[in-house]
Motif scaffolding. Structure first.
Motif, short mmCIF file in Angstrom:
data_model
loop_
_atom_site.label_atom_id
_atom_site.label_comp_id
_atom_site.label_asym_id
_atom_site.label_seq_id
_atom_site.Cartn_x
_atom_site.Cartn_y
_atom_site.Cartn_z
N VAL A 190 0.87 -1.18 0.00
CA VAL A 190 0.00 0.00 0.00
C VAL A 190 0.91 1.23 0.00
O VAL A 190 1.73 1.41 0.90
N LEU A 191 0.77 2.05 -1.04
CA LEU A 191 1.62 3.23 -1.22
C LEU A 191 0.75 4.47 -1.02
O LEU A 191 -0.33 4.57 -1.59
N GLU A 192 1.24 5.43 -0.25
CA GLU A 192 0.41 6.58 0.09
C GLU A 192 1.13 7.90 -0.15
O GLU A 192 2.36 7.98 -0.08
N THR A 193 0.33 8.92 -0.46
CA THR A 193 0.75 10.31 -0.47
C THR A 193 -0.23 11.04 0.44
O THR A 193 -1.21 10.45 0.90
N PRO A 194 -0.05 12.33 0.70
CA PRO A 194 -1.02 13.03 1.56
C PRO A 194 -2.46 12.95 1.07
O PRO A 194 -3.39 12.96 1.87
N ARG A 195 -2.67 12.80 -0.25
CA ARG A 195 -4.07 12.76 -0.71
C ARG A 195 -4.46 11.48 -1.44
O ARG A 195 -5.62 11.30 -1.80
N LEU A 196 -3.51 10.53 -1.63
CA LEU A 196 -3.80 9.32 -2.38
C LEU A 196 -3.39 8.07 -1.63
O LEU A 196 -2.48 8.10 -0.80
N ARG A 197 -4.05 6.98 -1.95
CA ARG A 197 -3.67 5.66 -1.45
C ARG A 197 -3.71 4.68 -2.62
O ARG A 197 -4.74 4.54 -3.28
N LEU A 198 -2.59 4.02 -2.87
CA LEU A 198 -2.53 2.99 -3.90
C LEU A 198 -2.71 1.64 -3.22
O LEU A 198 -1.92 1.24 -2.39
N ARG A 199 -3.78 0.94 -3.61
CA ARG A 199 -4.15 -0.35 -3.01
C ARG A 199 -4.77 -1.22 -4.09
O ARG A 199 -4.91 -0.79 -5.25
N THR A 200 -5.16 -2.44 -3.75
CA THR A 200 -5.83 -3.29 -4.72
C THR A 200 -7.32 -2.94 -4.79
O THR A 200 -7.90 -2.40 -3.84
N TRP A 201 -7.92 -3.26 -5.92
CA TRP A 201 -9.35 -3.04 -6.11
C TRP A 201 -10.16 -4.06 -5.32
O TRP A 201 -9.70 -5.17 -5.06
N ARG A 202 -11.40 -3.70 -5.00
CA ARG A 202 -12.33 -4.60 -4.30
C ARG A 202 -13.49 -4.97 -5.22
O ARG A 202 -13.82 -4.23 -6.15
N THR A 260 -11.43 9.48 1.49
CA THR A 260 -12.70 8.78 1.29
C THR A 260 -12.52 7.32 0.85
O THR A 260 -13.47 6.54 0.92
N ASP A 261 -11.34 6.97 0.38
CA ASP A 261 -11.01 5.65 -0.16
C ASP A 261 -11.75 5.35 -1.46
O ASP A 261 -11.79 4.21 -1.92
N GLN A 262 -12.32 6.35 -2.10
CA GLN A 262 -12.98 6.15 -3.39
C GLN A 262 -11.95 5.94 -4.49
O GLN A 262 -10.96 6.65 -4.58
N GLY A 263 -12.19 4.93 -5.35
CA GLY A 263 -11.29 4.67 -6.46
C GLY A 263 -11.34 5.78 -7.49
O GLY A 263 -12.41 6.16 -7.96
#
Length: 369
Positions: A190-202, A260-263
């Motif tokens: 899981v890779l993050e920036t202050p406004r983004l999160r890179l994760r797998t899709w659900r 929000t964790d929205q894709g």
């Protein structure tokens, strides 16, 4: 070589495979209750431990061991002989014992017993398609999975489970094969920036995926993608991405809003070479409502930091990233340039579009940049 008349004791110092004991009943009952879909009740569990395992061994129908760890019942592992002097492997752990590599240890002990003591010439594995924990164990212990290249080929309705026909994955291993993975299995950090999160899709994000992939620009620049991109297409795509990660071929991240964790979009790392070249290609697309905010260039920069970081610093240890797109795809080109990639070449008439063949432009980023 004959199958022993009684259970031997097999151990690697961490797990022990042995015959069942009366005190294993409670552990077997608890395990049955963890998976009620198997259709067994408490009395079935008691009979299995009390005499079922021993009777199955005596008839040579199934060679079942209790898995013991830290002095506790942890599950069972077995070999089921077939008429061709081979066997099928089966295993299962109690919830408390999962996630520590105990099943892989048990299977390695079982394989050594099956090949060296029983003389089986091959051991087969199968699992219901989608049973990733079982597949992970088969991968970790050196099974050749599915078709060529280790891809998990799915066989429709191959097996019966819980009274229904199910699609299945298969694999096999021989006596001289190593008991270690044959190819990488890509686990997504899981890779993050202050406004983004890179994760797998659900799975619950399928509507978001179908909306993002159904548009005129996708139809034009990526004509091989079905239009409209349906929920069925999205489900197949998610399964394919999981397969490619499990076979060490591709990473695929959902670029999500950190709050929000929205894709918001998708970022793929593929064509990966971990040899001296150590390069890989990037592909990406955005949901329409996330475009124009610099989201994807920010996500690419974050991925690049992980990709170029040494493996001993939890990175990938890569040397070069590159992006290829149509010369007329100004949005994709702008994203690459904003992420710090350099235009390093153009291949004339090298990018098929829906209406004609465009030039292909190539961008790259080096670890030294």
């Amino acid at each position: 070589m004959p199958i022993p008349a009684e259970h031997p004791v097999l151990t690697d110092g961490v797990v022990t495979l042995r015959a069942p004991r009366p005190e294993d009943v409670d552990g077997q009952v608890a395990r049955q209750r963890e998976d009620p879909g198997r259709g067994f009740d408490d009395e079935d569990a008691r009979r299995w431990i009390s005499f079922g395992i021993t009777d199955a061994w005596a008839r040579r129908e199934r060679l079942v061991f209790v898995i013991e760890h830290a002095g506790r019942y942890a599950g069972t592992a077995s070999l089921q002989p077939d008429v061709n002097n081979g066997a099928w492997v089966h295993y299962g752990l109690s919830e408390w014992a999962r996630g520590a590599g105990l099943a892989s240890r048990a299977v390695r002990l079982l394989l050594e017993f099956g090949f060296a003591t029983c003389g089986f010439h091959v051991v087969h594995w199968w699992a219901r398609a989608g049973n990733w924990p079982s597949r992970r164990v088969a991968w970790a212990t050196g099974f050749r999975l599915g078709g060529l290249g280790g891809l998990g080929e799915t066989i429709p309705r191959m097996a019966e489970e819980g009274g229904e026909r199910v699609d299945a994955w298969t694999g096999w291993i021989g006596p001289d094969d190593p008991r270690t993975p044959r190819q990488p299995w890509f686990d997504h950090p899981v890779l993050e920036t202050p406004r983004l999160r890179l994760r797998t899709w659900r799975e619950d994000e399928i509507p978001r995926i179908t909306t993002a992939r159904t548009n005129q620009a996708t139809a034009h620049f990526l004509p091989f993608i079905p239009q409209p991109f349906t929920a069925e297409d999205a489900r197949f795509w998610l399964k394919d991405m999981a397969e490619q990660a499990a076979s060490g071929r591709r990473f695929n991240w959902c670029v999500a809003d950190a709050e929000t964790d929205q894709g918001l979009g998708n970022l793929t790392l593929f064509g990966i070479h971990k040899d001296k070249v150590r390069d890989a290609e990037l592909g990406y697309w955005m949901h329409p409502d996330a475009q124009g905010r610099g989201v994807m260039s920010e996500a690419i920069q974050r991925l690049a930091r992980w990709y170029f970081a040494p493996e001993d610093a939890d990175g990938f240890g890569g040397r070069r990233l590159f992006i290829r797109t149509a010369a007329s795809n100004t949005s994709a080109r702008r994203t690459a340039e904003k992420a710090g990639f350099r235009h390093v070449g153009t291949e004339r008439a090298g990018f098929p579009l829906a209406t004609h063949v465009d030039d292909k432009v190539i961008y790259d980023l080096l670890v030294t940049d």
